[in-house]
Design an enzyme around this catalytic site. Structure first.
Site, PDB file in Angstrom:
ATOM      1  N   GLU A 273      45.488  45.919  40.707  1.00 59.97           N
ATOM      2  CA  GLU A 273      46.454  45.975  41.814  1.00 59.97           C
ATOM      3  C   GLU A 273      47.877  45.937  41.265  1.00 59.97           C
ATOM      4  OE1 GLU A 273      45.119  43.529  45.538  1.00 59.97           O
ATOM      5  OE2 GLU A 273      44.039  42.828  43.786  1.00 59.97           O
ATOM      6  N   TYR A 274      48.081  45.092  40.244  1.00 61.64           N
ATOM      7  CA  TYR A 274      49.400  44.990  39.631  1.00 61.64           C
ATOM      8  C   TYR A 274      49.790  46.338  39.010  1.00 61.64           C
ATOM      9  CZ  TYR A 274      53.093  43.472  36.498  1.00 61.64           C
ATOM     10  OH  TYR A 274      54.297  43.349  35.840  1.00 61.64           O
ATOM     11  N   ASP A 275      48.842  46.923  38.272  1.00 58.16           N
ATOM     12  CA  ASP A 275      49.116  48.217  37.632  1.00 58.16           C
ATOM     13  C   ASP A 275      49.479  49.259  38.676  1.00 58.16           C
ATOM     14  OD1 ASP A 275      48.592  47.194  35.159  1.00 58.16           O
ATOM     15  OD2 ASP A 275      46.517  47.886  35.090  1.00 58.16           O
TER      16      ASP A 275
ATOM     17  N   LYS B  64      40.703  47.064  23.598  1.00 62.75           N
ATOM     18  CA  LYS B  64      41.909  46.463  24.171  1.00 62.75           C
ATOM     19  C   LYS B  64      41.589  45.016  24.528  1.00 62.75           C
ATOM     20  CE  LYS B  64      45.596  47.201  27.356  1.00 62.75           C
ATOM     21  NZ  LYS B  64      45.511  45.885  27.984  1.00 62.75           N
TER      22      LYS B  64
ATOM     23  N   LYS C   6      45.118  55.631  19.627  1.00 63.08           N
ATOM     24  CA  LYS C   6      46.394  55.870  18.940  1.00 63.08           C
ATOM     25  C   LYS C   6      46.293  57.110  18.070  1.00 63.08           C
ATOM     26  CE  LYS C   6      47.327  50.945  18.641  1.00 63.08           C
ATOM     27  NZ  LYS C   6      47.394  49.753  17.795  1.00 63.08           N
TER      28      LYS C   6
ATOM     29  N   CYS D 141      44.830  25.700  62.352  1.00 64.63           N
ATOM     30  CA  CYS D 141      44.937  25.505  60.903  1.00 64.63           C
ATOM     31  C   CYS D 141      43.777  24.622  60.425  1.00 64.63           C
ATOM     32  CB  CYS D 141      46.271  24.847  60.570  1.00 64.63           C
ATOM     33  SG  CYS D 141      46.388  24.362  58.843  1.00 64.63           S
TER      34      CYS D 141
ATOM     35  N   CYS E 252      45.527  21.068  59.307  1.00 65.99           N
ATOM     36  CA  CYS E 252      46.173  20.115  60.205  1.00 65.99           C
ATOM     37  C   CYS E 252      45.788  20.307  61.671  1.00 65.99           C
ATOM     38  CB  CYS E 252      47.690  20.190  60.053  1.00 65.99           C
ATOM     39  SG  CYS E 252      48.349  21.767  60.605  1.00 65.99           S
TER      40      CYS E 252
ATOM     41  N   CYS F 221      51.646  19.675  57.616  1.00 64.95           N
ATOM     42  CA  CYS F 221      50.349  20.234  57.237  1.00 64.95           C
ATOM     43  C   CYS F 221      50.002  19.810  55.805  1.00 64.95           C
ATOM     44  CB  CYS F 221      50.405  21.757  57.356  1.00 64.95           C
ATOM     45  SG  CYS F 221      48.918  22.543  56.735  1.00 64.95           S
TER      46      CYS F 221
HETATM   47  N1  5U1 Z   1      44.184  47.014  20.178  1.00 64.20           N
HETATM   48  C1  5U1 Z   1      45.447  47.163  20.549  1.00 64.20           C
HETATM   49  N2  5U1 Z   1      46.013  46.511  21.554  1.00 64.20           N
HETATM   50  N3  5U1 Z   1      47.284  46.930  21.609  1.00 64.20           N
HETATM   51  C2  5U1 Z   1      48.280  46.565  22.465  1.00 64.20           C
HETATM   52  N4  5U1 Z   1      46.336  47.984  19.958  1.00 64.20           N
HETATM   53  C3  5U1 Z   1      47.508  47.846  20.613  1.00 64.20           C
HETATM   54  N5  5U1 Z   1      48.697  48.437  20.426  1.00 64.20           N
HETATM   55  C4  5U1 Z   1      49.703  48.098  21.260  1.00 64.20           C
HETATM   56  C5  5U1 Z   1      49.517  47.160  22.279  1.00 64.20           C
HETATM   57  C6  5U1 Z   1      50.629  46.822  23.210  1.00 64.20           C
HETATM   58  O1  5U1 Z   1      50.937  48.652  21.150  1.00 64.20           O
HETATM   59  C7  5U1 Z   1      51.235  49.614  20.143  1.00 64.20           C
HETATM   60  C8  5U1 Z   1      50.595  50.923  20.370  1.00 64.20           C
HETATM   61  C9  5U1 Z   1      52.727  49.782  20.170  1.00 64.20           C
END
Ligand code: 5U1
Length: 685
Positions: free
Chosen positions: A55-57, A134, A308, A426, A429, A448
């Protein structure tokens, strides 16, 4: 047959429609910023998030999209210009030599594929990639000088974090000296600190046994453990680290990201063994798919895969936006779902009086944790989803924060299940509830117990008055004894009263009284956060306190005056204005004043002195040598006030590539415009 073209509306109508759209976008941008600031505060300061990551994203995505369409609404304090949370006051600030950027997200295969294709188009050949898990932890930067660990810092806002050198030292897998010889002069290692899931569950069991507040998830537990004043507490938590890159490096160059990871491993730094180097987008997809399926096979929480570009030369070609590199992306796993029994629907009255329905569930393991309660948001949501007590429901844990009931499995509905009715009174209260918009509220602000407990807890919390020893349990005791009816009452608690509470011995009493006394002298922004004013989180509070640094000035301020504060939108201004004109609130302020709580900041933090002192500067368009936020920061450091819109008071406008309407406005008003080169010269004076 070709479609008939509709005639274009007249130019005037078109212009009006555009203006309407612009003003609607402006209103929504402001609303989104307030919301995001509020959720940042819950997440980063209170460690107590209210919405899921997804939701935040979504809020961030909407804000980014609007700002992209209407760049004139981008302000330096917009959450999109920030890279992470704000540094706290607990620790000394640690400035990052190379900003710690965050990552752009891909929420679907299509988005991931579009990113991969964009990358290959931009570099004109097939890229190679590194896939990493991640980790849902806390981003840190560790600095080694000539092989010796010298500093550990959190990401903070991406530019300045908290110095947590001592706390990082307690993590056993972090080497204090790198292995081997011939170390770079400076090597800043970036990584993610996390708490293994098993350790997280054990820690929560322990906290529960002691009657203390438990952590919502391993990420919050890791953050809470690292942000301890006492490194001894950090040491008692089995934190771990995975390193995933470098920041500032002096005395060593790399050709590939995979080479960096191998180097870190070789030097004794922990690198996740699940990292893979792959040669095509197909292999990226395979990796993501595999880990989406087996994310619970490891003892740490992951919420996606970071992809990456491997070749550093290509990374450099691709560059970065102000908040994220273009050569990396986070593929976010979709939310996980399970079915379970909805035993009962309950309601809870929060600190603002808002009454929220929630579901008591048969415990179910979803998204890596056992879930037994889930929010149902409001009455309309319950009706829309038509969930009933006794239903089998689908539970989703999106982004791994707040579990949500998606809806009932109708085929399993028991014949006697009745539609749920929102209570009229409520639950705390018994006072009749009133509805405002989509929500029901308990109007009994002062009497309350539930509101009082929640407010007291947030008043005393780390991001507000910071009364360390006044937790939930103590708050309940104080309210149940009838000694605390509003937060100001905590300042008249006596030693004799506290001695009557179970578990309160001399040391605990002393600690609470000392912490309460110390809280009287907090800066005004903290008091503003503590006062429970709608839309006022730590960020808005800081902006307000800088412009109107006393309660007296806030009370006297006209609505337009509050609205004129840079960074304060009309909705926040209205809310602040109304709060300071409510009789009960004024009575509370008076009580706090009489109790000795500081009502003004002696000296608002002065702006830095420099060659641009006294100048008001606006920046528009993209600069070549630095990002927009870096340019704004540089201008501020040179003493300038950076404004988000051009007015007659603007001294000059820095015009970069593809400038927006600010450039036209500057020309209309005859305000000086300068290019990047000139700006760089002026920064140096
Ligand atoms: N595994 C991983 N997590 N993470 C978070 N790699 C990685 N790289 C990040 C971040 C924020 O940033 C670089 C790509 C800059």
């Amino acid at each position: 047959m070709g479609r008939k073209r509709r005639p274009e509306p007249p130019a005037e109508e078109r212009h009006e429609a555009e203006e309407r759209r612009r003003s609607e976008a402006k209103r929504r941008v402001e609303e989104l910023r307030d919301l995001i600031d509020y959720h940042n505060y819950r997440y980063h300061v209170l460690d107590d998030p209210e919405v899921s990551d997804a939701e935040y994203d979504e809020l961030m995505r909407e804000l980014r999209a609007l700002e992209e369409e209407f760049p004139e609404f981008i302000t330096p304090d917009s959450p999109t210009q920030r890279v992470g949370g704000a540094p706290t006051e607990l620790f000394a600030p640690a400035r990052h030599r190379v900003p710690m950027l965050s990552l752009d997200n891909a929420f679907s295969w299509e988005e991931l594929s579009a990113w991969g294709k964009r990358v290959e188009r931009a570099v004109g050949r097939q890229a190679e990639f590194v896939c990493e898990l991640k980790i849902d932890g806390l981003a840190v930067a560790l600095t080694y000088e000539d092989g010796a660990y010298v500093r550990g810092a959190t990401r903070g806002d991406g530019y300045v974090g908290d110095d947590i050198t001592a706390n990082i030292r307690t993590i056993r897998s972090v080497p204090m000296r790198l292995r081997g010889t011939g170390h770079p002069k400076v090597l800043e290692v970036r990584g993610e600190v996390y708490l293994p899931i098993k350790a997280f569950e054990e820690l929560n069991d322990e906290l529960r046994d002691k009657g203390q507040k438990t952590f919502a998830n391993p990420r919050n537990a890791a953050a809470g453990s690292l942000r301890q004043k006492d490194p001894g507490v950090t040491a008692s938590r089995p934190l771990r680290l995975w390193c995933h890159g470098v920041g500032a490096v002096e005395g060593r160059r790399f050709q590939r990201h995979s080479e960096i990871l191998d180097y870190l491993k070789e030097r004794g730094l922990p690198v996740d063994p699940n990292v893979r180097r792959v040669r095509s987008l197909e292999e990226v997809f395979d990796y993501c798919e595999r880990w989406q399926r087996s994310r619970h096979s490891i003892d740490y929480e992951i919420d996606g895969v970071v992809v990456k570009v491997d070749q550093i030369a290509l990374q450099e070609e691709l560059g970065a936006t102000s908040h994220a590199p273009r050569w990396a992306i986070a593929y976010k796993f979709p939310p996980e779902e399970r079915t379970t029994l909805l035993r009962e629907i309950g309601v809870h009255t929060g600190r603002t009086g808002m009454v929220t329905p929630f579901a008591f569930l048969e415990p179910v393991f979803v998204g890596g944790v056992t879930v037994s309660t889930a929010t149902l948001h409001n009455e309309d949501e319950v009706k829309r989803k038509d969930v009933r007590e006794g239903d089998t429901v689908i539970v989703r844990r999106a982004g791994d924060v707040i579990p949500e009931v998606v809806g009932p499995v109708l085929s399993k509905r028991p014949p006697n299940a009745k539609p749920w009715k929102f209570p009229k009174k409520c639950p705390s209260c018994g006072v009749a509830l009133v509805r405002k918009g989509a929500y029901w509220f308990c109007p009994n602000k002062a009497g309350c117990p539930s509101q009082n407990i929640e407010w007291l807890f947030s008043f005393a919390s780390r991001g507000a008055m910071d009364i360390d020893s006044l937790g939930y349990k103590t708050g309940i005791q104080l309210i149940e004894m009838g000694w605390v009816k509003d937060p100001a009452d905590i300042y008249s608690l006596t030693r004799e009263q506290l001695a009557q509470l179970p578990g309160f011995k001399e040391k605990k009493i002393e600690k609470l009284l000392t912490a309460t006394l110390a809280s009287k002298d907090r800066p005004i922004w903290r008091l503003l956060v503590a006062l429970n004013i709608r839309h006022v989180g730590w960020h808005v509070a800081q902006v307000l306190a800088r412009a109107l640094p006393s309660v007296g000035r806030l009370k006297k301020a006209r609505l337009e005056e509050i609205e004129a504060v840079e960074g304060i939108g009309p909705e926040i201004a209205q809310s602040v204005y109304e709060w300071f004109h409510d009789k009960e609130n004024l009575r509370l302020l008076e009580k706090l004043r009489k109790a000795g709580v500081r009502m003004e900041d002696e000296e608002p933090e002065p702006l830095p002195e420099g060659p641009l002192t006294g100048k008001t500067v606006v920046i528009t368009g993209g600069l070549v040598s630095m990002s927009r936020s870096e340019a704004e920061q540089a201008a501020r450091e040179a003493g300038a006030r950076v404004a988000s819109s051009v007015s007659k008071k603007t001294d000059f406008v820095v015009v970069g590539e593809n400038p927006g309407s600010k450039y036209d406005r500057a020309r209309q008003l005859g305000v000086e415009t300068i290019d990047e080169q000139d700006f760089l010269k002026r920064l140096k004076g």
